[in-house]
Write an enzyme that holds these catalytic residues in place. Sequence first.
Site, PDB file in Angstrom:
ATOM      1  N   TYR A 168      59.210  50.173  52.941  1.00 17.59           N
ATOM      2  CA  TYR A 168      58.609  50.917  51.817  1.00 17.59           C
ATOM      3  C   TYR A 168      59.452  50.846  50.550  1.00 17.59           C
ATOM      4  O   TYR A 168      58.918  50.785  49.443  1.00 17.59           O
ATOM      5  CB  TYR A 168      58.315  52.361  52.240  1.00 17.59           C
ATOM      6  CG  TYR A 168      57.046  52.433  53.053  1.00 17.59           C
ATOM      7  CD1 TYR A 168      57.068  52.475  54.444  1.00 17.59           C
ATOM      8  CD2 TYR A 168      55.807  52.392  52.415  1.00 17.59           C
ATOM      9  CE1 TYR A 168      55.895  52.485  55.174  1.00 17.59           C
ATOM     10  CE2 TYR A 168      54.625  52.394  53.138  1.00 17.59           C
ATOM     11  CZ  TYR A 168      54.669  52.446  54.516  1.00 17.59           C
ATOM     12  OH  TYR A 168      53.491  52.434  55.236  1.00 17.59           O
ATOM     13  N   ARG A 175      58.460  47.665  48.985  1.00 15.09           N
ATOM     14  CA  ARG A 175      57.154  47.740  48.318  1.00 15.09           C
ATOM     15  C   ARG A 175      57.251  48.573  47.051  1.00 15.09           C
ATOM     16  O   ARG A 175      56.619  48.256  46.040  1.00 15.09           O
ATOM     17  CB  ARG A 175      56.105  48.295  49.279  1.00 15.09           C
ATOM     18  CG  ARG A 175      55.795  47.325  50.423  1.00 15.09           C
ATOM     19  CD  ARG A 175      54.859  47.917  51.413  1.00 15.09           C
ATOM     20  NE  ARG A 175      53.570  48.267  50.837  1.00 15.09           N
ATOM     21  CZ  ARG A 175      52.690  49.045  51.467  1.00 15.09           C
ATOM     22  NH1 ARG A 175      52.996  49.542  52.671  1.00 15.09           N
ATOM     23  NH2 ARG A 175      51.530  49.348  50.916  1.00 15.09           N
ATOM     24  N   HIS A 218      44.974  57.134  50.189  1.00 20.06           N
ATOM     25  CA  HIS A 218      46.061  56.852  51.138  1.00 20.06           C
ATOM     26  C   HIS A 218      47.436  57.194  50.569  1.00 20.06           C
ATOM     27  O   HIS A 218      48.455  56.651  51.000  1.00 20.06           O
ATOM     28  CB  HIS A 218      45.985  55.381  51.597  1.00 20.06           C
ATOM     29  CG  HIS A 218      44.720  55.076  52.312  1.00 20.06           C
ATOM     30  ND1 HIS A 218      44.232  53.800  52.452  1.00 20.06           N
ATOM     31  CD2 HIS A 218      43.820  55.881  52.920  1.00 20.06           C
ATOM     32  CE1 HIS A 218      43.085  53.838  53.110  1.00 20.06           C
ATOM     33  NE2 HIS A 218      42.812  55.083  53.412  1.00 20.06           N
ATOM     34  N   CYS A 263      58.790  65.493  53.463  1.00 22.12           N
ATOM     35  CA  CYS A 263      59.601  65.663  54.666  1.00 22.12           C
ATOM     36  C   CYS A 263      58.828  65.144  55.870  1.00 22.12           C
ATOM     37  O   CYS A 263      57.609  65.324  55.953  1.00 22.12           O
ATOM     38  CB  CYS A 263      59.962  67.133  54.872  1.00 22.12           C
ATOM     39  SG  CYS A 263      61.027  67.370  56.316  1.00 22.12           S
ATOM     40  N   CYS A 272      57.483  71.239  57.921  1.00 27.50           N
ATOM     41  CA  CYS A 272      58.083  71.408  56.584  1.00 27.50           C
ATOM     42  C   CYS A 272      57.149  70.822  55.517  1.00 27.50           C
ATOM     43  O   CYS A 272      56.694  69.688  55.648  1.00 27.50           O
ATOM     44  CB  CYS A 272      59.444  70.696  56.528  1.00 27.50           C
ATOM     45  SG  CYS A 272      60.210  70.801  54.886  1.00 27.50           S
ATOM     46  N   CYS A 278      65.775  65.858  53.929  1.00 28.60           N
ATOM     47  CA  CYS A 278      65.003  66.925  53.286  1.00 28.60           C
ATOM     48  C   CYS A 278      65.918  68.029  52.770  1.00 28.60           C
ATOM     49  O   CYS A 278      66.657  68.640  53.556  1.00 28.60           O
ATOM     50  CB  CYS A 278      63.993  67.529  54.264  1.00 28.60           C
ATOM     51  SG  CYS A 278      63.051  68.870  53.503  1.00 28.60           S
ATOM     52  N   CYS A 323      64.338  71.789  54.532  1.00 26.26           N
ATOM     53  CA  CYS A 323      64.556  72.229  55.920  1.00 26.26           C
ATOM     54  C   CYS A 323      65.899  71.707  56.442  1.00 26.26           C
ATOM     55  O   CYS A 323      66.325  72.050  57.536  1.00 26.26           O
ATOM     56  CB  CYS A 323      63.415  71.752  56.812  1.00 26.26           C
ATOM     57  SG  CYS A 323      63.429  69.977  57.118  1.00 26.26           S
TER      58      CYS A 323
END
Length: 315
Positions: free
Chosen positions: A78, A81, A132, A140, A145, A201, A204
């Site tokens: 990712y 991308r 999407h 998170c 969370c 995160c 949390c």
Amino acid sequence: MASKAATSSSIPTADLESFSSHLQSSRRILALLGAGLSASSGLPTFRGAGGLWRTHDAVSLATPEAFQADPGLVWQFYNYRRHMALRAQPNNAHYALAQLARKTRDFETLSQNVDGLSQRAGHPGDKLHLLHGSLFDIKCGEFFCDYVQKDNFTNPVVPALAIPTGEIDPTSNAARGARELDISDEKVELPEVAIRDLPHCPKCKTGILRPGVVWFGEALPRDTIRYIDDWIHATNKIDLILVIGTSAKVYPAAGYVDTARARGARVAVVNTERTDAPGSGLTKKDWFFQGDAAEVVPQILKPIIGELETRAQQA
Ligand code: BV8
């Protein structure tokens, strides 16, 4: 329904005329967008060569299971991308659709794309529905969370995910000037990324952050789906659905073509492949414009948008 490799001058006039008059008489218009819309901006689609990232099938990396099994690998996918999308430019189809949205009161756009190019082409946010999610939202990974960060364009998303340049020390000046290695090529060694170096995160304190996209097996954004369903059910008539650069194989997104058709919509497809006609196929009341979306979309929308004011910078 006609189909011939369409460059601006070769769209069969009959089709263009019948389409133009229907477009101008259409009051309620829907569009469904796919990866083919961003193909000529240099972003790979999911089908064909683009469907593979290194040795991995892109679809298999876009799952909660893949993230559970190897969050480092999924983040490298990712982050790559995000990097490619940030380097890409919207093309004339993105601009043309943004212009149509500004000029048409009842025109809603459903995008399967997570690359942010429609937004960067100025497509009005209240008329663009991201089915999407987005590469540039981060949330998170823990189901309990609700931490979400919208529009995070940090590149790399964390230092450990910097695209390698082959230089030993990625933070050195030499590395800063060096050419990036193409990590989508499995021959290029992919550096190990430790879990501790992945984004965590801040709320949390336990969860690993993940891309704000919808993975296979996950539900689409509830508010977005509710808004679209309300718009579809607001009246029992939809005049036209534009189906641009999508193989229409992923559900529930692909289902909107038949939903619109059930409300009287005529279908206009723009695709380079004759084979990719959506849903239950096309009838003689529909249009198939074969060609590059960046070429064809500005052409077929001209009756409403005229000449494109903002044109993509020629690369
Ligand atoms: C869910 C984000 C349930 C991540 C994506 C019904 C039947 C069968 C299967 C299912 C079904 N319902 C659900 C399923 C399962 C699954 C599914 O559809 N599987 C498919 C593979 C059969 N759907 C799901 O899992 C969905 N979730 O159902 O959840 C649920 C419900 C409640 C509670 C819990 C769970 C979620 C699906 C979303 C997955 N996420 N993206 C990421 O991007 O990494 S999908 C992703 O793939 C894209 O967003 C897009 O949707 C799809 C790729 O399709 P396209 O965009 O069309 O791209 P493609 O490469 O395929 O085609 C490109 C086209 O462009 C081609 O036609 C080509 O010819 C053309 N082209 C190329 N160049 C050009 C061009 N055209 C014009 N110009 C050019 N230059």
